[in-house]
Design an enzyme around this catalytic site. Structure first.
Site, PDB file in Angstrom:
ATOM      1  N   HIS A   1       0.727  -1.214   0.048  1.00 32.92           N
ATOM      2  CA  HIS A   1      -0.010  -0.153  -0.094  1.00 32.92           C
ATOM      3  C   HIS A   1       0.996   1.177   0.041  1.00 32.92           C
ATOM      4  O   HIS A   1       0.314   2.451  -0.305  1.00 32.92           O
ATOM      5  CB  HIS A   1      -0.950   0.040   1.156  1.00 32.92           C
TER       6      HIS A   1
HETATM    7  C1  UD1 Z   1      -1.915   5.841   5.260  1.00 31.12           C
HETATM    8  C2  UD1 Z   1      -0.764   6.588   5.947  1.00 31.12           C
HETATM    9  C3  UD1 Z   1       0.155   5.437   5.786  1.00 31.12           C
HETATM   10  C4  UD1 Z   1      -0.163   4.190   6.452  1.00 31.12           C
HETATM   11  C5  UD1 Z   1      -1.613   3.590   5.947  1.00 31.12           C
HETATM   12  C6  UD1 Z   1      -1.941   2.414   6.589  1.00 31.12           C
HETATM   13  C7  UD1 Z   1      -0.426   8.814   5.706  1.00 31.12           C
HETATM   14  C8  UD1 Z   1       0.203   9.897   4.920  1.00 31.12           C
HETATM   15  N1  UD1 Z   1      -0.229   7.631   5.335  1.00 31.12           N
HETATM   16  O1  UD1 Z   1      -1.857   5.566   3.799  1.00 31.12           O
HETATM   17  O2  UD1 Z   1       1.173   5.745   6.604  1.00 31.12           O
HETATM   18  O3  UD1 Z   1       0.806   3.143   6.388  1.00 31.12           O
HETATM   19  O4  UD1 Z   1      -2.608   4.639   5.966  1.00 31.12           O
HETATM   20  O5  UD1 Z   1      -3.011   1.768   5.873  1.00 31.12           O
HETATM   21  O6  UD1 Z   1      -1.073   9.059   6.414  1.00 31.12           O
HETATM   22  N2  UD1 Z   1      -8.998   5.058   0.583  1.00 31.12           N
HETATM   23  C9  UD1 Z   1     -10.211   4.347   0.556  1.00 31.12           C
HETATM   24  N3  UD1 Z   1     -11.052   4.168   1.788  1.00 31.12           N
HETATM   25  C10 UD1 Z   1     -10.742   4.384   2.795  1.00 31.12           C
HETATM   26  C11 UD1 Z   1      -9.279   4.678   2.948  1.00 31.12           C
HETATM   27  C12 UD1 Z   1      -8.489   5.098   1.825  1.00 31.12           C
HETATM   28  O7  UD1 Z   1     -10.836   4.073  -0.554  1.00 31.12           O
HETATM   29  O8  UD1 Z   1     -11.095   3.662   4.069  1.00 31.12           O
HETATM   30  C13 UD1 Z   1      -8.248   5.165  -0.456  1.00 31.12           C
HETATM   31  C14 UD1 Z   1      -8.594   6.554  -1.026  1.00 31.12           C
HETATM   32  O9  UD1 Z   1      -8.640   6.522  -2.674  1.00 31.12           O
HETATM   33  C15 UD1 Z   1      -7.374   7.377  -0.511  1.00 31.12           C
HETATM   34  C16 UD1 Z   1      -6.411   6.354  -0.534  1.00 31.12           C
HETATM   35  O10 UD1 Z   1      -6.966   5.215  -0.231  1.00 31.12           O
HETATM   36  O11 UD1 Z   1      -7.089   8.523  -1.444  1.00 31.12           O
HETATM   37  C17 UD1 Z   1      -5.244   6.658   0.309  1.00 31.12           C
HETATM   38  O12 UD1 Z   1      -5.782   6.886   1.745  1.00 31.12           O
HETATM   39  P1  UD1 Z   1      -4.843   7.876   2.782  1.00 31.12           P
HETATM   40  O13 UD1 Z   1      -5.487   7.478   4.076  1.00 31.12           O
HETATM   41  O14 UD1 Z   1      -4.500   9.070   2.216  1.00 31.12           O
HETATM   42  O15 UD1 Z   1      -3.371   7.113   2.576  1.00 31.12           O
HETATM   43  P2  UD1 Z   1      -2.993   5.616   2.898  1.00 31.12           P
HETATM   44  O16 UD1 Z   1      -2.176   5.179   1.643  1.00 31.12           O
HETATM   45  O17 UD1 Z   1      -4.022   4.637   3.390  1.00 31.12           O
HETATM   46  N1  UDP Z   2      -4.015  -5.596   8.432  1.00 30.66           N
HETATM   47  C1  UDP Z   2      -5.322  -5.984   8.522  1.00 30.66           C
HETATM   48  N2  UDP Z   2      -6.038  -6.389   7.401  1.00 30.66           N
HETATM   49  C2  UDP Z   2      -5.254  -6.122   6.172  1.00 30.66           C
HETATM   50  C3  UDP Z   2      -3.918  -5.775   6.258  1.00 30.66           C
HETATM   51  C4  UDP Z   2      -3.559  -5.393   7.216  1.00 30.66           C
HETATM   52  O1  UDP Z   2      -5.912  -6.281   9.625  1.00 30.66           O
HETATM   53  O2  UDP Z   2      -5.831  -6.497   5.230  1.00 30.66           O
HETATM   54  C5  UDP Z   2      -3.516  -5.078   9.652  1.00 30.66           C
HETATM   55  C6  UDP Z   2      -2.218  -5.864  10.031  1.00 30.66           C
HETATM   56  O3  UDP Z   2      -2.257  -7.073  10.678  1.00 30.66           O
HETATM   57  C7  UDP Z   2      -1.347  -4.919  10.658  1.00 30.66           C
HETATM   58  C8  UDP Z   2      -1.992  -3.290  10.485  1.00 30.66           C
HETATM   59  O4  UDP Z   2      -3.151  -3.700   9.724  1.00 30.66           O
HETATM   60  O5  UDP Z   2      -1.667  -5.017  12.153  1.00 30.66           O
HETATM   61  C9  UDP Z   2      -0.953  -2.634   9.459  1.00 30.66           C
HETATM   62  O6  UDP Z   2      -1.647  -1.767   8.861  1.00 30.66           O
HETATM   63  P1  UDP Z   2      -1.126  -0.996   7.394  1.00 30.66           P
HETATM   64  O7  UDP Z   2      -0.276  -2.201   6.724  1.00 30.66           O
HETATM   65  O8  UDP Z   2      -2.159  -0.636   6.791  1.00 30.66           O
HETATM   66  O9  UDP Z   2      -0.179   0.061   7.625  1.00 30.66           O
HETATM   67  P2  UDP Z   2       1.363   0.362   8.322  1.00 30.66           P
HETATM   68  O10 UDP Z   2       1.628  -0.524   9.291  1.00 30.66           O
HETATM   69  O11 UDP Z   2       2.127  -0.033   7.196  1.00 30.66           O
HETATM   70  O12 UDP Z   2       1.357   1.639   8.517  1.00 30.66           O
END
Ligand code: UD1
Ligand code: UDP
Length: 384
Positions: free
Chosen positions: A219
């Site tokens: 991601h």
């Molecule tokens: C964010 C965090 C990242 C973390 C990740 C965990 C920042 C800068 N990044 O990244 O550090 O590792 O969360 O998962 O804060 N979207 C949906 N539904 C949702 C959420 C997001 O469709 O419920 C889509 C949207 O198109 C959105 C994109 O995902 O624009 C990115 O979401 P965003 O929260 O901005 O960043 P992440 O890549 O999720």
């Molecule tokens: N996770 C989850 N379902 C998924 C992918 C990840 O429950 O489909 C959990 C995972 O076990 C871990 C956390 O989400 O506890 C990690 O979050 P993510 O990978 O979104 O973000 P990061 O840790 O890189 O910030």
């Protein structure tokens, strides 16, 4: 009663918060009243709501419903919305997790109006400032009053940035305290492991046996938003299932889903998404996720949390990034930083196929990090 605001927003923070809320409920109910504020950064049912139910996280005091947007839009929106609630609650302190935009928005808002900030997962560094998370975590650390580090490396990183490691009572923003406390996600993984075994039916649902599949998650913006990297990852996955007997289980983050379907060459996307050995599923709940982790042969990921969980569940890990904050698991030989380099990936793969005798020293504590954190918060705030 101390009033503590906890900020959550992105999936990993919601999951982490379960450990602290559980510690408050079990041991500190008469000391702390917790107000959970959800920024709404993640909002899909399977990126947010599912965790509240299965991990028994208390219902948030408010959801700010900020949603997706550019970094500035998202961060500013959160700051703006949060300020009003801070005045209402009159909190003694605010707790933030990790390194997302929700983390930095809350850290900046609170530190400027004099509310002490408590940073859980402090001190982690990738030394790569092109990552938005690296900026978020450095700035959050430097406006915090209590900094709880999951690893010794994180403590050392803070020392190098000028933090004094002698713990003070009471601390303040100019005299912060740094603690080495272990990792609250180790607490959570151990706590929910038995429950996952009893309650998750994901293996039956996907018709999978232990050790016959590789679990993969992607991601990071650096992977999803750069087309050549996205293509390299898909090529690695395809080569993997075509060369070895393993299947791949791939719970897809919404960001990845969007970029895969919109930006991958059509033919490649079709081949990937319909491949009989690549099982694409929606984002998994936490119980299903740890059940998949426990039963996978290997884990391939760019997630910080999933890297650590690979270690907790003793699975070799391939990190699709150019560096990691969790350096211990790499230096100890449990994970390899492969970036999206096909040769490096498959050389490491062959290595792990032959070498299964890995050791797993307790780099992440004893499973009681959350109790320690809450105890120190109470001690500190009662002295303030
Ligand atoms: C964010 C965090 C990242 C973390 C990740 C965990 C920042 C800068 N990044 O990244 O550090 O590792 O969360 O998962 O804060 N979207 C949906 N539904 C949702 C959420 C997001 O469709 O419920 C889509 C949207 O198109 C959105 C994109 O995902 O624009 C990115 O979401 P965003 O929260 O901005 O960043 P992440 O890549 O999720
Ligand atoms: N996770 C989850 N379902 C998924 C992918 C990840 O429950 O489909 C959990 C995972 O076990 C871990 C956390 O989400 O506890 C990690 O979050 P993510 O990978 O979104 O973000 P990061 O840790 O890189 O910030």
């Amino acid at each position: 009663m101390l009033k503590l605001i906890t900020i959550i927003g992105a999936r990993p923070q919601i999951i982490k918060s379960a450990a602290i809320s559980r510690a408050i409920k079990n041991h500190f109910q008469s000391d702390i009243e917790e107000y959970i504020i959800h920024t709404g950064q993640h909002y899909d049912e399977n990126m947010s709501e599912v965790f509240f139910e299965e991990m028994e996280i208390p219902k948030p005091y408010i959801n700010l419903q900020i949603g997706s947007g550019s970094h500035a839009q998202q961060t500013a929106g959160m700051m703006n919305a949060l300020e009003k609630h801070l005045q209402e609650i009159q909190a003694d302190a605010l707790l933030i997790y990790g390194d997302t935009n929700s983390t930095i928005a809350a850290a900046l808002t609170c530190s400027k109006i004099g509310i002490p900030v408590i940073h859980v997962e402090a001190g982690l560094r990738s030394f790569n400032k092109s990552m938005p998370e690296e900026i978020n975590r450095i700035l959050s650390d430097h406006v915090s009053t209590l900094l709880f580090c999951p690893t010794q490396t994180a403590v050392e990183n803070l020392k190098k940035e000028g933090f004094d490691l002698n713990i003070k009572y009471p601390s303040n923003i100019d005299n912060p305290s740094v603690y080495h406390c272990g990792d609250i996600m180790y607490d959570n993984s151990m706590f929910f492991s038995q429950k996952a075994m009893e309650q998750s039916s994901i293996l039956q649902k996907l018709q999978l046996n232990s050790d016959e599949f590789i679990l993969a998650t992607i991601h990071r913006n650096n992977n999803t938003d750069i087309n050549e990297r996205l293509v390299s990852i898909v090529e690695i996955f395809l080569h993997l299932v075509e060369t070895y007997s393993y299947k791949i289980v791939f719970p897809i983050h919404p960001r990845t889903q969007k970029n895969f379907s919109e930006n991958l060459p059509k033919e490649l996307w079709n081949k990937f998404s319909t491949h009989p050995k690549i099982i694409c599923i929606p984002p998994a709940g936490f119980l299903d996720m740890i059940q998949l982790e426990r039963n996978a042969k290997y884990i391939v990921t760019d997630s910080g949390g999933v890297q650590k969980e690979s270690y907790f569940f003793k699975k070799p890990c391939f990190i699709l990034r150019s560096e990691t904050e969790w350096v211990e698991i790499v230096t100890n030989g449990n994970a390899v930083v492969c970036d999206v380099n096909k040769d490096l990936f498959f050389n490491s793969f062959q290595y792990f196929e032959k070498n299964q005798n890995l050791t797993y020293p307790p780099f992440f504590g004893d499973g009681k990090a959350a109790d320690f954190i809450v105890q120190e918060i109470v001690k500190q705030l009662k002295k303030c």
